[in-house]
Write a protein that holds these residues in place. Sequence first.
Motif, PDB file in Angstrom:
ATOM      1  N   UNK A  67      63.460 -23.761   0.208  1.00 33.98           N
ATOM      2  CA  UNK A  67      62.097 -23.277   0.421  1.00 33.98           C
ATOM      3  C   UNK A  67      61.101 -23.851  -0.580  1.00 33.98           C
ATOM      4  N   UNK A  68      61.593 -24.324  -1.728  1.00 34.06           N
ATOM      5  CA  UNK A  68      60.690 -24.821  -2.765  1.00 34.06           C
ATOM      6  C   UNK A  68      60.787 -26.342  -2.919  1.00 34.06           C
ATOM      7  N   UNK A  69      61.253 -27.032  -1.873  1.00 34.04           N
ATOM      8  CA  UNK A  69      61.482 -28.472  -2.002  1.00 34.04           C
ATOM      9  C   UNK A  69      60.619 -29.315  -1.069  1.00 34.04           C
ATOM     10  N   UNK A  70      59.607 -28.714  -0.449  1.00 33.23           N
ATOM     11  CA  UNK A  70      58.801 -29.480   0.498  1.00 33.23           C
ATOM     12  C   UNK A  70      58.150 -30.690  -0.154  1.00 33.23           C
ATOM     13  N   UNK A  71      57.650 -30.519  -1.382  1.00 38.12           N
ATOM     14  CA  UNK A  71      56.990 -31.636  -2.069  1.00 38.12           C
ATOM     15  C   UNK A  71      57.974 -32.771  -2.320  1.00 38.12           C
ATOM     16  N   UNK A  72      59.201 -32.415  -2.688  1.00 36.68           N
ATOM     17  CA  UNK A  72      60.180 -33.470  -2.905  1.00 36.68           C
ATOM     18  C   UNK A  72      60.573 -34.143  -1.604  1.00 36.68           C
TER      19      UNK A  72
ATOM     20  N   UNK B 273      58.762 -34.661   0.929  1.00 40.57           N
ATOM     21  CA  UNK B 273      57.680 -35.578   1.285  1.00 40.57           C
ATOM     22  C   UNK B 273      57.774 -36.865   0.472  1.00 40.57           C
ATOM     23  N   UNK B 274      58.103 -36.748  -0.823  1.00 40.28           N
ATOM     24  CA  UNK B 274      58.221 -37.939  -1.673  1.00 40.28           C
ATOM     25  C   UNK B 274      59.386 -38.808  -1.222  1.00 40.28           C
ATOM     26  N   UNK B 275      60.510 -38.195  -0.895  1.00 37.85           N
ATOM     27  CA  UNK B 275      61.673 -38.960  -0.444  1.00 37.85           C
ATOM     28  C   UNK B 275      61.384 -39.663   0.882  1.00 37.85           C
ATOM     29  N   UNK B 276      60.691 -38.988   1.775  1.00 40.53           N
ATOM     30  CA  UNK B 276      60.323 -39.608   3.050  1.00 40.53           C
ATOM     31  C   UNK B 276      59.359 -40.772   2.838  1.00 40.53           C
TER      32      UNK B 276
ATOM     33  N   UNK C  12      72.408 -43.883  -5.882  1.00 39.31           N
ATOM     34  CA  UNK C  12      72.071 -42.612  -6.530  1.00 39.31           C
ATOM     35  C   UNK C  12      70.746 -42.787  -7.257  1.00 39.31           C
ATOM     36  N   UNK C  13      69.851 -41.847  -7.030  1.00 33.35           N
ATOM     37  CA  UNK C  13      68.538 -41.860  -7.667  1.00 33.35           C
ATOM     38  C   UNK C  13      68.364 -40.591  -8.507  1.00 33.35           C
ATOM     39  N   UNK C  14      67.650 -40.735  -9.608  1.00 39.92           N
ATOM     40  CA  UNK C  14      67.230 -39.596 -10.422  1.00 39.92           C
ATOM     41  C   UNK C  14      65.708 -39.529 -10.361  1.00 39.92           C
ATOM     42  N   UNK C  15      65.203 -38.439  -9.805  1.00 37.39           N
ATOM     43  CA  UNK C  15      63.769 -38.212  -9.681  1.00 37.39           C
ATOM     44  C   UNK C  15      63.335 -37.171 -10.710  1.00 37.39           C
ATOM     45  N   UNK C  16      62.141 -37.343 -11.242  1.00 35.81           N
ATOM     46  CA  UNK C  16      61.578 -36.367 -12.162  1.00 35.81           C
ATOM     47  C   UNK C  16      60.201 -35.963 -11.659  1.00 35.81           C
ATOM     48  N   UNK C  17      59.861 -34.690 -11.830  1.00 37.93           N
ATOM     49  CA  UNK C  17      58.539 -34.237 -11.391  1.00 37.93           C
ATOM     50  C   UNK C  17      57.577 -34.376 -12.555  1.00 37.93           C
ATOM     51  N   UNK C  18      56.563 -35.241 -12.361  1.00 39.48           N
ATOM     52  CA  UNK C  18      55.517 -35.443 -13.357  1.00 39.48           C
ATOM     53  C   UNK C  18      54.242 -34.815 -12.819  1.00 39.48           C
ATOM     54  N   UNK C  19      53.817 -33.738 -13.469  1.00 34.23           N
ATOM     55  CA  UNK C  19      52.728 -32.908 -12.936  1.00 34.23           C
ATOM     56  C   UNK C  19      53.169 -32.420 -11.561  1.00 34.23           C
ATOM     57  N   UNK C  20      52.503 -32.864 -10.513  1.00 32.24           N
ATOM     58  CA  UNK C  20      52.888 -32.425  -9.160  1.00 32.24           C
ATOM     59  C   UNK C  20      53.536 -33.546  -8.353  1.00 32.24           C
ATOM     60  N   UNK C  21      53.801 -34.655  -8.980  1.00 38.58           N
ATOM     61  CA  UNK C  21      54.363 -35.795  -8.264  1.00 38.58           C
ATOM     62  C   UNK C  21      55.813 -36.040  -8.657  1.00 38.58           C
TER      63      UNK C  21
END
Length: 423
Positions: free
Chosen positions: A311-316, A318-321, A405-414
């Motif tokens: 439920x809290x992953x919509x922003x991620x 969108x980034x992956x897409x 394998x990717x490692x993503x980090x959230x910077x501010x809202x991105x």
Amino acid sequence: MQRATAAPLVMAMFLLCSFAAPAQTLPPSKSAAARPAAEQRKPTPRPAARAKARDGEAEARLIEIYKLAGQAKSREALAQAERLVTDHPNFQLAQLVYGDLLAAQSRPVRTLGDVPGTTATANATMLGDLRQESLLRLKALRERPAPGTIPSQFLQLSARNKHAIAVDASRARLYLFENTATGLKLLADYYISLGKSGIEKMVEGDLRTPLGIYFVTSNLDPKSLKDFYGSGALPINYPNQLDVKRGKTGSGIWLHGTPPAQFSRPPLATDGCVVLANPDLERIIKTVEVRSTPVVIAHSLKWVAADSVKTDTQAFDAALQAWHKAKSTGDIATLTSLYTTDFNSYGKTLADWTVQQRTEAEKMRGRAVQLKDLSYLRWTDSGSDTMVVTFGEVVAGARSGQVRRQYWVRQSRQWKIFFEGVV
């Protein structure tokens, strides 16, 4: 008639019988309650060939002894304790409980390990370790995760992730899951021992167990190991790429067993590894697969409803897409914008990586990229919010591809990628 009772001990320790039964159940057998009193008083002869121990069985029997003592059924508790130490003579906590129950036949027993003062003083560290082990076993079994809940880190697992492991350091507990068609199913959970200096490993030799998201990298043949490691070892990929980014050092973090003289080790007794009783480790070794099994090690697991983890992953999402679309269309500008400025892939900088992406785009000639067996796990701490994403990358028209394998980090809202590599 017994000359004394275990009532003080019950009040001090064994009056903890209001917890749910452990996940493992005992094999069918004739219970102590069903045995004649005369038979209960007789020492249980050791079988000529002891049956192979089953995972979780010894702990379940120990908890049953606690229950019986808590219900003032000290005779039955003693009989079962005698059988337990006969079957598992190296189970030190069981030996301590058995000794207390024997002592309770003639005098009040007021605490777990109620031995004479000089003996207690000489063995204060060992007694403290065993008492803490007992409390942690009871704590984990009283505070069971609610049905239908899973650790919050497991956002999405693919069919290739047939099993998963989660470690709760605060409870000294390891949880083994099966990834079924309807989601994660808790198969079993076990008492564990962690680093002598605790958790959150930072540097080589600090005797701490790391925290984070890892994967089983290999299965070491017990014949190649010293007896110290017990039934075998499953190394994990510490330091992972988030650890490397944070400057953490060290290596050789394993899930492994115990030496022959010890059924289990104290809660904080390893050099940083996660250590289980040999029967428990053997179950895990027979169950999990190398490279595809995630291992989450957390200070304290947060259990959430399985249907709420995304439920809290919509922003991620969108980034992956957006990354997927840019990769498929060869949109290098958009693709590059989704990587951090300090991106690194085994020494390649963002500039190096951009050149490689252009070369790959030219070879693909506009063919779409398919992401297969997508899984992602989330690690959140005071330092950052990170996604660990694994998938098969298959170019349209090809029968197979590389596992990335990717490692993503959230910077501010991105959300942005700070590492990417082939598994």
